[in-house]
Motif scaffolding. Structure first.
Motif, mmCIF file in Angstrom:
data_model
loop_
_atom_site.group_PDB
_atom_site.id
_atom_site.type_symbol
_atom_site.label_atom_id
_atom_site.label_comp_id
_atom_site.label_asym_id
_atom_site.label_seq_id
_atom_site.Cartn_x
_atom_site.Cartn_y
_atom_site.Cartn_z
ATOM 1 N N GLY A 34 0.896 -1.225 -0.161
ATOM 2 C CA GLY A 34 0.119 0.034 0.047
ATOM 3 C C GLY A 34 0.956 1.156 0.130
ATOM 4 N N LYS A 35 1.952 1.268 -0.750
ATOM 5 C CA LYS A 35 2.937 2.433 -0.457
ATOM 6 C C LYS A 35 3.496 2.857 -1.932
ATOM 7 N N ILE A 36 3.975 3.992 -2.146
ATOM 8 C CA ILE A 36 4.156 4.512 -3.344
ATOM 9 C C ILE A 36 5.514 5.253 -3.052
ATOM 10 N N ILE A 37 6.212 5.485 -4.119
ATOM 11 C CA ILE A 37 7.321 6.185 -4.447
ATOM 12 C C ILE A 37 7.191 7.469 -5.231
ATOM 13 N N VAL A 38 7.355 8.688 -4.816
ATOM 14 C CA VAL A 38 7.290 9.932 -5.617
ATOM 15 C C VAL A 38 8.391 10.575 -5.725
ATOM 16 N N GLU A 39 8.681 11.152 -6.913
ATOM 17 C CA GLU A 39 9.966 12.000 -7.483
ATOM 18 C C GLU A 39 9.912 13.183 -6.392
ATOM 19 N N LYS A 40 11.259 13.427 -5.928
ATOM 20 C CA LYS A 40 11.665 14.625 -5.009
ATOM 21 C C LYS A 40 10.905 14.465 -3.864
ATOM 22 N N ILE A 41 10.022 13.722 -3.201
ATOM 23 C CA ILE A 41 9.365 13.502 -1.960
ATOM 24 C C ILE A 41 9.923 12.457 -1.122
ATOM 25 N N ASN A 42 9.771 12.871 0.179
ATOM 26 C CA ASN A 42 10.380 11.727 1.343
ATOM 27 C C ASN A 42 11.831 11.347 0.868
ATOM 28 N N MET A 43 12.736 12.362 0.848
ATOM 29 C CA MET A 43 14.233 11.970 0.538
ATOM 30 C C MET A 43 14.663 11.447 1.869
ATOM 31 N N VAL A 44 15.589 10.345 1.613
ATOM 32 C CA VAL A 44 16.243 9.690 2.835
ATOM 33 C C VAL A 44 17.477 9.544 2.130
ATOM 34 N N SER A 45 18.661 9.495 3.201
ATOM 35 C CA SER A 45 19.876 9.342 3.089
ATOM 36 C C SER A 45 20.185 7.767 2.937
ATOM 37 N N LYS A 46 20.969 7.123 2.084
ATOM 38 C CA LYS A 46 21.238 5.868 1.740
ATOM 39 C C LYS A 46 22.694 5.578 1.704
ATOM 40 N N HIS A 47 23.148 4.855 2.474
ATOM 41 C CA HIS A 47 24.660 4.234 2.729
ATOM 42 C C HIS A 47 25.086 3.407 1.543
ATOM 43 N N VAL A 48 25.727 3.812 0.636
ATOM 44 C CA VAL A 48 26.039 2.978 -0.666
ATOM 45 C C VAL A 48 27.394 2.465 -0.567
ATOM 46 N N LYS A 49 27.827 1.043 -0.595
ATOM 47 C CA LYS A 49 29.141 0.426 -0.289
ATOM 48 C C LYS A 49 29.566 0.449 -1.963
ATOM 49 N N PRO A 50 30.702 0.641 -2.416
ATOM 50 C CA PRO A 50 31.304 0.585 -3.619
ATOM 51 C C PRO A 50 31.555 -0.841 -3.907
ATOM 52 N N ARG A 51 30.851 -1.504 -5.081
ATOM 53 C CA ARG A 51 30.666 -2.783 -5.519
ATOM 54 C C ARG A 51 31.876 -3.199 -6.607
ATOM 55 N N GLY A 58 29.428 6.010 -0.351
ATOM 56 C CA GLY A 58 29.349 7.144 0.337
ATOM 57 C C GLY A 58 27.625 7.132 0.468
ATOM 58 N N ILE A 59 27.442 8.485 1.008
ATOM 59 C CA ILE A 59 25.995 8.499 1.396
ATOM 60 C C ILE A 59 25.138 9.477 0.346
ATOM 61 N N ILE A 60 24.123 8.754 -0.311
ATOM 62 C CA ILE A 60 23.391 9.644 -1.221
ATOM 63 C C ILE A 60 21.924 9.798 -0.869
ATOM 64 N N LYS A 61 21.392 10.575 -1.383
ATOM 65 C CA LYS A 61 19.835 10.802 -1.295
ATOM 66 C C LYS A 61 18.909 10.201 -2.427
ATOM 67 N N ALA A 62 18.002 9.499 -1.951
ATOM 68 C CA ALA A 62 16.950 8.676 -2.397
ATOM 69 C C ALA A 62 15.564 8.883 -2.077
ATOM 70 N N GLU A 63 14.530 8.501 -2.972
ATOM 71 C CA GLU A 63 13.378 8.674 -2.542
ATOM 72 C C GLU A 63 12.938 7.493 -1.699
ATOM 73 N N GLY A 64 12.372 7.866 -0.749
ATOM 74 C CA GLY A 64 11.531 6.588 0.214
ATOM 75 C C GLY A 64 10.291 6.532 -0.248
ATOM 76 N N ALA A 65 9.713 5.350 0.090
ATOM 77 C CA ALA A 65 8.265 4.841 -0.029
ATOM 78 C C ALA A 65 7.787 5.368 1.066
ATOM 79 N N PHE A 66 6.310 5.770 0.942
ATOM 80 C CA PHE A 66 5.275 6.398 2.056
ATOM 81 C C PHE A 66 3.588 5.652 1.502
ATOM 82 N N TYR A 67 2.994 5.617 2.579
ATOM 83 C CA TYR A 67 1.704 5.071 2.251
ATOM 84 C C TYR A 67 0.875 5.938 1.354
ATOM 85 N N ALA A 68 0.197 5.339 0.341
ATOM 86 C CA ALA A 68 -0.277 5.947 -0.619
ATOM 87 C C ALA A 68 -1.759 6.724 0.044
ATOM 88 N N CYS A 69 -2.209 6.333 1.145
ATOM 89 C CA CYS A 69 -3.324 6.932 1.782
ATOM 90 C C CYS A 69 -2.992 8.438 2.138
#
Length: 105
Positions: A34-51, A58-69
């Motif tokens: 029951g969640k959605i991901i919207v462009e430029k909304i609910n930005m969260v910090s994500k720790h990314v490891k070099p693969r 490093g730490i990147i900003k990405a959109e996080g999911a939130f409830y559609a209601c």
């Protein structure tokens, strides 16, 4: 099986939370949660490891999911958030319309 009132590509307005009043395009929908991901909304910090070798971590900003209601569809004709209504034509095709102004979304 659960159903969500928004689809990928819709423009929505956030009705509650830290991003209240912001408008954005739906990137992904998860009906099971029951969640959605919207462009430029609910930005969260994500720790990314070099693969790979030479790739930077490093730490990147990405959109996080939130409830559609917490989001309502934005009607481009009446310029307001609105609920979704449905219109069925004579041939049986079902279209989504704005509940306020009755125009197609």
């Amino acid at each position: 099986m659960s159903k969500v009132h928004v689809k990928t590509g819709d423009t929505v307005i956030v009705m509650s939370g830290k991003d209240k009043g912001k408008k954005g395009k739906v990137l992904a929908v998860s009906p099971k949660e029951g969640k959605i991901i919207v462009e430029k909304i609910n930005m969260v910090s994500k720790h990314v490891k070099p693969r790979k070798m030479g790739e930077q971590g490093g730490i990147i900003k990405a959109e996080g999911a939130f409830y559609a209601c917490k989001a309502q569809i934005y009607c481009s004709s009446c310029k307001k958030p609105s609920r979704v209504a449905y219109s069925v034509a004579e041939d049986g095709t079902k279209t989504r319309i704005c509940a306020k102004c009755k125009k197609a979304l």
